[in-house]
Every structure is written in structure tokens, then in C-alpha cells.
Design an enzyme around this catalytic site. Structure first.
Site, PDB file in Angstrom:
ATOM      1  N   SER A 101      10.544 -65.437-131.840  1.00 28.05           N
ATOM      2  CA  SER A 101      11.007 -66.400-130.852  1.00 28.05           C
ATOM      3  C   SER A 101       9.988 -67.521-130.670  1.00 28.05           C
ATOM      4  O   SER A 101       9.615 -68.192-131.630  1.00 28.05           O
ATOM      5  CB  SER A 101      11.284 -65.662-129.538  1.00 28.05           C
ATOM      6  OG  SER A 101      11.870 -66.495-128.576  1.00 28.05           O
ATOM      7  N   HIS A 124      15.413 -67.243-133.548  1.00 24.10           N
ATOM      8  CA  HIS A 124      16.744 -67.159-132.929  1.00 24.10           C
ATOM      9  C   HIS A 124      16.995 -68.382-132.059  1.00 24.10           C
ATOM     10  O   HIS A 124      16.111 -69.198-131.829  1.00 24.10           O
ATOM     11  CB  HIS A 124      16.908 -65.859-132.118  1.00 24.10           C
ATOM     12  CG  HIS A 124      16.053 -65.789-130.887  1.00 24.10           C
ATOM     13  ND1 HIS A 124      16.207 -64.823-129.916  1.00 24.10           N
ATOM     14  CD2 HIS A 124      15.023 -66.563-130.455  1.00 24.10           C
ATOM     15  CE1 HIS A 124      15.323 -65.005-128.959  1.00 24.10           C
ATOM     16  NE2 HIS A 124      14.594 -66.048-129.254  1.00 24.10           N
TER      17      HIS A 124
END
Length: 244
Positions: A101, A124
Site C-alpha cells: 500500500s 492496491h
């Protein structure tokens, strides 16, 4: 606890926070960022302000940044990325365990990005909480779409494929092994140097075969495994250290 789409990786989301900066013997600094990125309601974390305070004091030629983080606030991640990119020092990022992330965004700032053996990277889409009427939700949606475009811009500074491919990877929450991260261009190389650890587990079958090979070698018999005394002694020594 932080949750990932891929349930099997959720156990990786809890990383004890460590943040420190220290001068090395040579012309370099070591910065360690373990745990959550950005201000956290649940515990200790490392924010963009923390990094700014440290970078303002560093005049070394090289910064070795060690990462092990499940991510956190995307804006802190982007801010840290830009702080590192704009710093005069050469930045070498070492992914010690996980760069997921927001942490994967930070990793993209590296002049050289090294995946340590067994490490992983995850990318993501941005996420948020929203409350209110449909207009409020539309504003949140528009904001997320804009953030995702910014994130893709950052990944595309390294990614070797097409923009549409990295966009699809973001949508699917994509996990990369160390070798895979190198293959797609998100990392430069894998550090294959692994120091011998006294706490390494010894496979029972491996240990049995090492004993048999050593005994057979001492008797002048041909071992059934490709190496002989040297490897056997290494495995035996590892086992003895654990037993002690």
C-alpha cells in the site's frame, strides 16, 4: 487490524512500529520504517512529518531506507515519496519484509530498490470511509479516482508494462514476490545474501540424511545425497546450536 482483500496475507498486516535514523560509519545514514505509515488511531506510526524532521538533518551522500510496513495513509506515503525524491542524498530502499500500500509508494522513491530474500510488495487502490448523502459519496468517489491516478503516475516511473496493466493490478490488489517485483520493474534486484541464523528450523528429513551421509562418508561408502561431509557438518552444527 488492517485488512487486505487477499485473506491469506492479513496476518502480515500487524507489524510492530520501529522508526529510527542513525549515522553509519561511512558517508551514509540508515533510516528504519517498520509499521504503519501516517497518523494512526490505533498505535504508534511513522508520519511524513517524522520523515521531514529526519531528512532536514541528513547531509550524508547515501540514505539506506529499510522498510517493513503494511501501509497506511496514502497522502503521507506520497509526501514521504516526494521528500525522498527531492533530497540530495542517493536513496537506497531495502524492503526487509513487506512494502504494501502506502509503503510501496514510498519504495518507488528509491534510486536503487532492493528486495531482500523472502520480501513482498503489494499495490492496491486507495480506500476511504464516507458518510452522508449521494453527493457526499460522489465527492468521495471523485477523490479516490484522482488519488488512484496519482498513484499510477508514481508506479509508472518504474513499471515496465502498460499503464492499463498497472491500473488493473491496483484494482485487483496485486502481491509481488521479490523476484516478481524485479521482473515487472518495481524493484532493481533481489538481495540473495542470507546470513546464517541460529534460530533457523532444521528439516527432520534433511537432518536425518545429513547424519546418514556423514556416517557413510566416514565408512568410505558412497553417500546417497549429492554432497557429503561438508554439508552434513553444516546442518549438524545448525541443529546443535538450536539444541543449546
Amino acid at each position: 487490524m488492517r485488512r487486505f482483500k487477499n485473506e491469506k496475507y492479513n496476518k502480515l498486516a500487524t507489524v510492530e512500529n520501529v522508526f529510527k535514523a542513525e549515522k553509519s560509519d561511512d558517508d551514509s545514514h540508515k533510516i528504519t520504517i517498520y509499521g504503519d505509515i501516517g497518523e494512526s488511531w490505533w498505535g504508534e506510526s511513522t508520519s511524513a512529518k517524522d520523515i521531514e524532521d529526519v531528512l532536514n538533518k541528513i547531509t550524508s551522500g547515501t540514505i539506506n531506507l529499510h522498510l517493513n510496513s503494511p501501509g497506511g495513509d496514502v497522502f503521507d506515503g506520497i509526501a514521504i515519496y516526494n521528500q525522498l525524491k527531492n533530497h540530495a542524498s542517493k536513496v537506497i530502499v531495502h524492503v526487509d519484509g513487506l512494502a504494501a500500500s502506502a509503503a510501496s509508494i514510498i519504495a518507488m522513491a528509491a534510486d536503487e530498490l532492493i528486495m531482500n530474500t523472502g520480501s513482498m510488495m503489494m499495490i492496491h487502490e486507495a480506500s476511504t470511509f464516507a458518510w452522508g448523502n449521494k453527493a457526499d459519496f460522489q465527492k468521495a468517489l471523485n477523490a479516490l479516482e484522482g488519488i488512484d491516478k496519482s498513484i499510477v503516475d508514481i508506479y509508472m516511473t518504474r513499471f515496465q508494462g502498460e499503464r492499463s496493466e498497472i491500473e488493473t493490478m491496483l484494482q485487483g490488489e496485486t502481491w509481488f514476490t521479490s523476484d516478481e517485483a524485479v521482473d515487472v520493474g518495481l524493484a532493481d534486484r533481489v538481495n540473495q545474501t542470507v546470513e546464517e541464523d541460529d534460530d533457523d528450523d532444521v528439516d527432520p528429513e534433511e537432518f536425518k540424511n545429513s547424519v546418514l551421509n556423514r556416517i557413510r562418508a566416514n565408512k568410505g561408502q558412497q553417500p546417497k545425497q549429492p554432497d557429503s561431509t561438508q554439508q552434513s557438518n553444516t546442518i549438524l552444527n545448525r541443529f546443535k546450536r538450536q539444541a543449546n
